[in-house]
Design a protein around this motif. Structure first.
Motif, PDB file in Angstrom:
ATOM      1  N   MET A  50      -0.379  -4.720  11.170  1.00  0.00           N
ATOM      2  CA  MET A  50       0.061  -3.330  11.082  1.00  0.00           C
ATOM      3  C   MET A  50      -0.059  -2.613  12.424  1.00  0.00           C
ATOM      4  O   MET A  50      -0.988  -2.851  13.197  1.00  0.00           O
ATOM      5  N   ASP A  54       3.255   2.452  11.322  1.00  0.00           N
ATOM      6  CA  ASP A  54       3.896   1.741  10.204  1.00  0.00           C
ATOM      7  C   ASP A  54       3.783   2.531   8.905  1.00  0.00           C
ATOM      8  O   ASP A  54       2.841   3.317   8.722  1.00  0.00           O
ATOM      9  N   ARG A 231       7.881   1.863  11.921  1.00  0.00           N
ATOM     10  CA  ARG A 231       8.392   0.666  11.237  1.00  0.00           C
ATOM     11  C   ARG A 231       8.223   0.859   9.734  1.00  0.00           C
ATOM     12  O   ARG A 231       7.172   1.316   9.265  1.00  0.00           O
ATOM     13  N   ILE A 233       7.811  -1.063   6.352  1.00  0.00           N
ATOM     14  CA  ILE A 233       7.443  -2.370   5.816  1.00  0.00           C
ATOM     15  C   ILE A 233       7.673  -2.342   4.312  1.00  0.00           C
ATOM     16  O   ILE A 233       6.964  -1.661   3.575  1.00  0.00           O
TER      17      ILE A 233
END
Length: 324
Positions: A50, A54, A231, A233
């Motif tokens: 991570m 994130d 990001r 996820i």
């Protein structure tokens, strides 16, 4: 592309029919899409991948005991949609016995087939409300080759499940524990996983496959968190389907409720999802096609063959894969 392009050989003994004692004890294959490298880790290593900005997206759907048998054991029903407390849309077996007007008894309730839908489902009207927790069973995937038991009520459910409506579990999330989640940035959406997730692709060419539809909801709060992430996820193919359905319309997400029948297969340009945590999927399934669209198909098939060689556990109660 052909359905056969997504095939691989899986020894039956690698299919996980029961969960590990510890949710987070699974193995985790880590694939880097840029370099094509494959690492063998444990799910306990997940936090190490991570970054500060994130955002993990989780599907908070809750699996209901949707499988029922008639008192005489001759009819099997799977509740796919509760139209009202006493009127259900059901997948039934054998269908030829369940014509309009036929009755079926479950516990102390009598149901009557009042209509047959286009997809073959029966609309069953019950003379009294059934307690599905009392008389229903979990519709475990056929490859487990067993009936559900008391332990499945807990383990075939994520620790964050809260929105009732799924027939199957969003299995990539089964690995998380409350302790791990408490340390990681995350948010939720809801997609109720239906029976379509079990249906095989019968078309020779994948473009001819008729994809099933599933209901979803994304809150304004979750949309904002996802938009602000460095990001995204995605935990599982279910989250990915929702995020990419909405991202196709506008990559900047907003609150939304609806149904999606998106079929993600190679080639596909992902708009929202940057990394994917997922379990290992059945050969020639829509799920392995989605994963092959996210990473290169040859890389995914190489990874699957390596997972077989290293004796990973496959499918719902199996190990997982993190694609960066």
């Amino acid at each position: 592309m052909r359905t056969a392009d997504f095939d691989y050989h899986l020894p039956e003994e690698l299919i996980a029919s029961r969960p590990l004692e510890n949710r987070a004890a699974s193995r985790m294959m880590v694939i880097d899409r840029k370099t094509g490298t494959i690492e063998h880790k444990m799910f306990a290593d997940f936090p190490q991948y991570m970054r500060e900005d994130d955002m993990i997206v989780l599907n908070d759907t809750k699996v209901i005991p949707a499988r029922f048998h008639s008192n005489d054991g001759k009819i099997e029903m799977v509740l796919t949609d509760k139209l009202s407390a006493t009127e259900w849309s059901c997948l039934v077996r054998p269908g030829k016995k369940m014509k309009v007007g036929r009755t079926v008894e479950v516990a102390d309730a009598t149901g009557t087939v009042v209509a047959i839908q286009e997809n073959g489902n029966r609309i069953i009207s019950w003379d009294k409300e059934l307690d599905i927790d009392e008389v229903g069973h979990l519709a475990l995937p056929h490859y487990m080759n067993r009936e559900d038991d008391k332990a499945d009520r807990d383990r075939y459910q994520t620790v964050y499940a809260r929105e009732e409506g799924a027939i199957a579990a969003p299995t990539a999330g089964l690995h998380f524990t409350p302790e791990m989640l408490a340390k990681l940035p995350h948010t939720f959406l809801t997609l109720h996983v239906g029976v379509g997730t079990f249906r095989p692709v019968k078309a020779e060419y994948i473009k001819d496959h008729d994809m099933h539809s599933e209901r979803y909801h994304l809150s304004a709060q979750s949309a904002e968190k996802i938009n602000q992430a460095g990001r995204v996820i995605s935990t599982g193919t279910t989250c990915t389907r929702v995020l990419e359905s909405l991202g196709k319309v506008n990559p900047t997400l907003s609150e939304a409720t609806g149904e999606t029948d998106i079929f993600i297969s190679p080639p596909y340009d992902f708009q929202v999802v940057d990394c994917l945590l997922t379990n290992f999927h059945l050969p020639q399934s829509t799920l392995i096609m989605l994963v092959s669209a996210f990473a290169d198909r040859d890389l995914i098939l190489k990874a699957y063959n390596e997972a077989v060689a290293h004796k990973y556990r496959f499918f719902s109660y199996g190990d997982c894969m993190l694609i960066l």
